[in-house]
Design an enzyme around this catalytic site. Structure first.
Site, PDB file in Angstrom:
ATOM      1  CG  HIS A  76      -0.204   0.071   2.502  1.00  0.00           C
ATOM      2  ND1 HIS A  76       0.057   1.161   3.130  1.00  0.00           N
ATOM      3  CD2 HIS A  76       0.291  -1.135   3.402  1.00  0.00           C
ATOM      4  CE1 HIS A  76       0.503   0.939   4.677  1.00  0.00           C
ATOM      5  NE2 HIS A  76       0.695  -0.297   4.295  1.00  0.00           N
ATOM      6  CG  ASP A  78      -3.154   3.739   2.435  1.00  0.00           C
ATOM      7  OD1 ASP A  78      -2.592   2.537   2.042  1.00  0.00           O
ATOM      8  OD2 ASP A  78      -4.071   3.746   3.401  1.00  0.00           O
ATOM      9  CD  GLU A 140      -2.683  -1.695   5.613  1.00  0.00           C
ATOM     10  OE1 GLU A 140      -2.699  -2.921   6.440  1.00  0.00           O
ATOM     11  OE2 GLU A 140      -2.379  -0.661   5.914  1.00  0.00           O
ATOM     12  CD  GLU A 141      -1.311   2.275   7.520  1.00  0.00           C
ATOM     13  OE1 GLU A 141      -2.074   2.106   8.437  1.00  0.00           O
ATOM     14  OE2 GLU A 141      -0.097   1.911   7.476  1.00  0.00           O
TER      15      GLU A 141
END
Length: 381
Positions: A76, A78, A140-141
């Protein structure tokens, strides 16, 4: 085995990623940086932005080759907000004393940079024997609703299910080579609203105090032994995260009390069974309570041996350490991938992830690059 022959600049690519302020849900061009590098290596690129119109999650799938074996790398771009307390600007990608600083350096733009560099080495070698793909999400975060979770069905529909997936999360606590994650605990959250009747504390018979029931309910949930773990997982853990009343006074019985909790559970349980248990306990102590549950992932475990052993061998050969095969920690997108193919996680040292002055050592990035390259060759690429 000779790797690192491509001349690919791992640190420079990591800097390019770190200079994109891709705080969830913003992308700020981070996926474009990845796509540009992969295009130059010959990958076919597909942007897959899923979700509500105007609030879509940015995702990228890229593949080089069409034959098996097929290895997918997942990650990811992010990051979490930088917060305060930085001495190095969080989005400058500054290099000082052999470290590259920036939000996402460890979690997990450094891992992406190392993998792309390793792929560049494989391409420079020539004669790719199978296929390599990357599944990179921009969420993802955050909630994770329209990232990896939505890309995977698309991969099935379009014939891109890999034989194995490697996730580049920062698995090593303090030094490269310590840990490979072969599983993760599941996670279920609950919000329990216990309602009563507001009234004066001097006349409790005219009111119904929900706090008393909420405290008893929370105690019953927290003191229950869910399990004692097994050979690969720690005991499941239930944590009460808050009991909120919102009452600023001492002489008013409130109308409701809200309990929030989370359970990180091992593979002895399934999420729906724990949700049913929470409701059963709530019914016992607060029959009129409203219970909301959310399962963000089930527990999973990839069996040791096979490809996992190839990865462990690559780690040992490059770091001199025999990695522990672990299932602890929080959740990751591997929880979604595990339903489609075997998956394991190995990435940078995570000691500074989500902290001010997050960094990754440049030497660790190069070690990770070599681990990934050695693993890909052992995998049959």
């Amino acid at each position: 085995m000779t790797l690192d022959r491509s001349g690919f600049d791992t640190a420079g690519f990591a800097q390019a990623l770190l200079r994109r302020a891709s705080v969830t849900p913003a992308d700020d061009g981070a996926l474009g940086v990845v796509a540009g590098a992969l295009l130059r290596l010959g990958f076919a690129i597909t942007r897959l932005d899923f979700g509500p119109e105007g609030k879509q999650t940015p995702n990228l799938f890229a593949r080089l080759g069409t034959r098996g074996p097929h290895l997918c790398f997942a990650g990811h771009t992010d990051v979490v907000p930088p917060g305060a307390g930085w001495t190095h600007a969080p989005f400058d990608g500054e290099i000082v004393d052999g470290r590259i600083y920036g939000r996402g350096a460890a979690d997990m733009k450094g891992g992406i940079a190392a993998f792309v560099a390793a792929v560049a080495d494989i391409v420079a070698r020539g004669g790719l024997k199978g296929s390599i793909s990357l599944l990179i999400t921009g969420d993802e975060e955050g909630p994770g609703r329209h990232g990896t979770k939505d890309v995977l069905p698309w991969m099935v529909e379009n014939g891109h299910v890999p034989d194995f997936c490697l996730v580049g999360e920062p698995t090593n606590p303090q030094a490269m080579g310590e840990v490979i994650k072969i599983g993760r605990r599941g996670s279920i959250s609950a919000v329990i609203t216990v309602r009563g009747v507001q009234g004066h504390v001097a006349y409790p018979h005219r009111a119904d105090n929900p706090v008393h029931r909420a405290v008893s309910l929370a105690h019953a949930l927290q003191t229950h032994v869910l399990d004692r773990g097994n050979e690969t997982f720690e005991p499941s853990s239930l944590q009460i995260t808050s009991i909120d009343v919102g009452n600023p006074t001492t002489n008013v019985i409130p109308a409701e009390a809200v309990i929030r909790l989370n359970i990180r559970f091992n593979d002895i349980h399934q999420g729906h069974d724990l949700a049913a248990w929470i409701r059963t306990v709530a019914e016992r102590y607060a029959p009129d309570a409203e219970v909301e549950t959310h399962i963000s992932g089930e527990a999973f475990r990839t069996a040791p041996g096979g490809v996992v052993s190839l990865l462990a061998d690559a780690v040992r050969d490059e770091t001199g350490r025999s990695p522990k095969l672990d299932t602890g920690g929080g959740t990751s997108d591997a929880r979604f991938i595990a339903s489609y193919c075997p998956v394991a996680e190995f990435g940078p040292v995570g000691a500074t992830m989500h902290k001010a002055d997050e960094y990754v050592a440049l030497a660790d990035l190069e070690t990770l690059r070599r681990v990934y390259g050695r693993f890909m060759e052992a995998f049959g690429l």
